[in-house]
Design a protein around this motif. Structure first.
Motif, PDB file in Angstrom:
ATOM      1  N   SER A   1      48.719  48.514  20.775  1.00 13.66           N
ATOM      2  CA  SER A   1      48.906  48.402  19.328  1.00 13.66           C
ATOM      3  C   SER A   1      48.351  47.074  18.846  1.00 13.66           C
ATOM      4  CB  SER A   1      50.386  48.490  18.958  1.00 13.66           C
ATOM      5  OG  SER A   1      50.928  49.735  19.334  1.00 13.66           O
ATOM      6  N   PRO A   2      47.757  47.053  17.632  1.00 16.62           N
ATOM      7  CA  PRO A   2      47.269  45.781  17.078  1.00 16.62           C
ATOM      8  C   PRO A   2      48.444  44.898  16.687  1.00 16.62           C
ATOM      9  CG  PRO A   2      47.076  47.517  15.441  1.00 16.62           C
ATOM     10  CD  PRO A   2      47.521  48.186  16.722  1.00 16.62           C
ATOM     11  N   THR A   3      48.314  43.604  16.966  1.00 12.94           N
ATOM     12  CA  THR A   3      49.449  42.712  16.724  1.00 12.94           C
ATOM     13  C   THR A   3      49.099  41.447  15.971  1.00 12.94           C
ATOM     14  OG1 THR A   3      51.253  41.523  17.838  1.00 12.94           O
ATOM     15  CG2 THR A   3      49.144  41.583  18.965  1.00 12.94           C
ATOM     16  N   SER A   4      47.850  40.963  16.034  1.00 10.41           N
ATOM     17  CA  SER A   4      47.477  39.753  15.306  1.00 10.41           C
ATOM     18  C   SER A   4      45.956  39.660  15.256  1.00 10.41           C
ATOM     19  CB  SER A   4      48.079  38.496  15.951  1.00 10.41           C
ATOM     20  OG  SER A   4      47.665  38.370  17.293  1.00 10.41           O
ATOM     21  N   SER A   5      45.479  38.686  14.473  1.00 11.51           N
ATOM     22  CA  SER A   5      44.035  38.542  14.275  1.00 11.51           C
ATOM     23  C   SER A   5      43.706  37.083  14.040  1.00 11.51           C
ATOM     24  CB  SER A   5      43.587  39.392  13.085  1.00 11.51           C
ATOM     25  OG  SER A   5      42.263  39.090  12.721  1.00 11.51           O
ATOM     26  N   SER A   6      42.521  36.673  14.532  1.00  2.90           N
ATOM     27  CA  SER A   6      42.039  35.316  14.291  1.00  2.90           C
ATOM     28  C   SER A   6      40.592  35.219  14.756  1.00  2.90           C
ATOM     29  CB  SER A   6      42.893  34.280  15.038  1.00  2.90           C
ATOM     30  OG  SER A   6      42.399  32.968  14.832  1.00  2.90           O
ATOM     31  N   GLY A   7      39.780  34.483  14.021  1.00  2.00           N
ATOM     32  CA  GLY A   7      38.424  34.182  14.453  1.00  2.00           C
ATOM     33  C   GLY A   7      37.540  35.378  14.715  1.00  2.00           C
ATOM     34  N   GLY A   8      37.724  36.465  13.966  1.00  5.77           N
ATOM     35  CA  GLY A   8      36.907  37.655  14.177  1.00  5.77           C
ATOM     36  C   GLY A   8      37.393  38.565  15.283  1.00  5.77           C
ATOM     37  N   LEU A   9      38.520  38.239  15.917  1.00 11.02           N
ATOM     38  CA  LEU A   9      39.064  39.037  17.016  1.00 11.02           C
ATOM     39  C   LEU A   9      40.402  39.646  16.625  1.00 11.02           C
ATOM     40  CD1 LEU A   9      38.350  36.632  20.018  1.00 11.02           C
ATOM     41  CD2 LEU A   9      37.005  38.633  19.335  1.00 11.02           C
ATOM     42  N   ILE A  10      40.639  40.871  17.089  1.00  9.22           N
ATOM     43  CA  ILE A  10      41.919  41.543  16.931  1.00  9.22           C
ATOM     44  C   ILE A  10      42.615  41.555  18.286  1.00  9.22           C
ATOM     45  CG2 ILE A  10      43.084  43.682  16.301  1.00  9.22           C
ATOM     46  CD1 ILE A  10      41.805  42.372  13.958  1.00  9.22           C
ATOM     47  N   CYS A  11      43.880  41.144  18.304  1.00 14.45           N
ATOM     48  CA  CYS A  11      44.662  41.140  19.541  1.00 14.45           C
ATOM     49  C   CYS A  11      45.479  42.421  19.619  1.00 14.45           C
ATOM     50  CB  CYS A  11      45.590  39.918  19.574  1.00 14.45           C
ATOM     51  SG  CYS A  11      46.577  39.799  21.081  1.00 14.45           S
TER      52      CYS A  11
END
Length: 440
Positions: A156-166
């Motif tokens: 499941s997607p949980t966070s985002s930063s710098g063009g990346l999805i965690c």
């Protein structure tokens, strides 16, 4: 200009729709042919040096770039050119976009589920991800569809930063995280966490030279119970320092962070407390926890925390029968001192009446990015966009790929689309570079 709604599946196949001129497609084409623009004379542009042409292309937003790749083989190959990608990283503009996903219905408990995350058992539909994301451009009010077909099920997607999805694994136990660039389809897995957890909160910070991930709370103390006990961090940078999930702090006693609902701002986690409302803050590095009093705490309804441009914002409806001010929706910002809130904006009263009628007590979700704030009304396809720099409120066109009342609500993240995220190369070399130990 009418909003443009293409459908994209990056990076290999993509389609798009074009609007038709009011005069008819054939007539418009004849006009363009009979009255050519002298500034677009092919005899001029064909002699433009490639380095200048590449610089122009580097300024294109990702949807326009992928459409331009259809022009010729050379433009198609730009995505794989190190020289062009370096130029792109130097000159491309930052775009404060948003990426939304359909809410996953967690039917059944992950504690009792088969631990084979990538397996193809009968539970794959409930455990698998929704393979589509919906990219929203607040500048053009346009929607695009991204495919995550290559991502394993059970994440499941949980966070985002710098063009990346965690993305985080759904199964209870040590968590596996994947950093994904959906624009180019790259995926970089992280080592599993040390502690078994259920639904922890995850903070991600990515810059051109380092990656920092913090996983906090929801420790599994038995197969049937969880408790907020620890936070562990992952760090890697271009200088050769790394820390692979060092447990650098223990959460304070009676810590009641809401699982998976914390907001990460500059290394601190924030979440709402209730009755009366307050904000619980936790500094991971200092292992310090404190309470921040919420503004107008006894008059708030459905308060929501969000991060925008490195600041913590609180968005809430203000409603109280004995209050001497009209009902409204307000936005506060937490000041640098860490204890004081300042009201930044208030929704116009006429607009709030419409918003309140649509929202009808169902609640809403807020996401901030740069100068923009999106407010998604739960249970409907209606959403508002607030431009803080222009002080302008407007309704967002519904996402054309989601059916209201059928597909459920959307939840999203601030997302900056990027054609390249070279910092993920550090993860590929994790086992070959002689790193030096790093202590958080």
């Amino acid at each position: 200009m009418e909003a443009f709604h293409p459908s994209l599946t990056f990076p290999f196949s993509y389609t798009f729709n074009t609007t038709t001129s009011a005069l008819g497609g054939g007539i418009a084409e004849n006009i363009a042919t009979s009255c050519p623009n002298p500034w677009m004379d092919a005899r001029i542009w064909c002699k433009l040096p490639h380095r200048l042409l590449d610089r122009v292309i580097a300024f294109l937003p990702p949807p326009a770039f992928f459409r331009a790749r259809c022009v010729c083989k050379r433009w198609y190959a730009l995505l794989f050119s190190d020289t062009f990608l370096q130029l792109y990283l130097e000159v491309s503009q930052r775009r404060h976009w948003f990426l939304f996903f359909k809410n996953k219905s967690l039917r059944g408990s992950y504690i009792y589920r088969n631990k084979n995350i990538g397996g193809s058992n009968g539970d794959s539909n409930t455990g698998g991800i929704n393979c589509d994301g919906y990219l929203f451009d607040p500048y053009e009010l346009s929607w695009y569809r991204l495919s995550f077909a290559l991502l394993p099920s059970g994440f499941s997607p949980t966070s985002s930063s710098g063009g990346l999805i965690c993305w985080v694994s759904d199964e209870a136990g040590p968590k596996t995280l994947i950093l994904c660039n959906p624009i180019v389809g790259s995926m970089s897995p992280l080592p599993p966490t040390l502690r078994p957890r259920l639904l922890p909160s995850i903070g991600l910070s990515v810059n051109p030279t380092s990656i920092d991930v913090t996983v906090a709370g929801d420790d599994l103390i038995s197969p049937y119970a969880v408790k907020n006990l620890t936070a562990e961090s992952f760090h890697i940078d271009a200088g050769g320092f790394f820390s692979l999930w060092g447990i650098n702090s223990s959460l304070p006693k009676l810590c009641n962070f809401e699982s998976g609902q914390m907001v990460n701002v500059r290394g601190r986690f924030y979440c709402m407390n209730y009755g009366p409302y307050s904000v619980l803050a936790y500094d991971v590095a200092a292992n310090n926890c404190w309470t921040i009093e919420a503004p107008m705490r006894r008059a708030l309804r459905s308060p929501t925390l969000m991060e925008s441009s490195g600041k913590l914002l609180l968005v809430s409806a203000v409603e109280k029968s004995k209050l001497n001010v009209p009902k409204s929706l307000r936005i506060w910002g937490l000041q640098a001192c860490g204890t004081t809130w300042v009201e930044m904006e208030r929704m116009p009263q006429q607009l709030y009446v419409q918003f309140d009628d649509l929202e009808n007590g169902n609640g809403y979700r807020c996401v901030g990015h740069g100068e923009f704030i999106t407010i998604m009304i739960l249970g409907s396809d209606k959403a508002l966009l607030f431009d803080m720099s222009r002080k302008r409120w407007q309704w967002i066109p519904p996402c054309p790929y989601v059916h209201a009342g059928v597909d459920g609500d959307l939840h999203g993240f601030a997302y900056e689309p990027r054609l390249a995220t070279p910092v993920t190369g550090l993860l590929d070399q994790l086992t070959t570079i002689p790193f030096q130990a790093f202590s958080a």
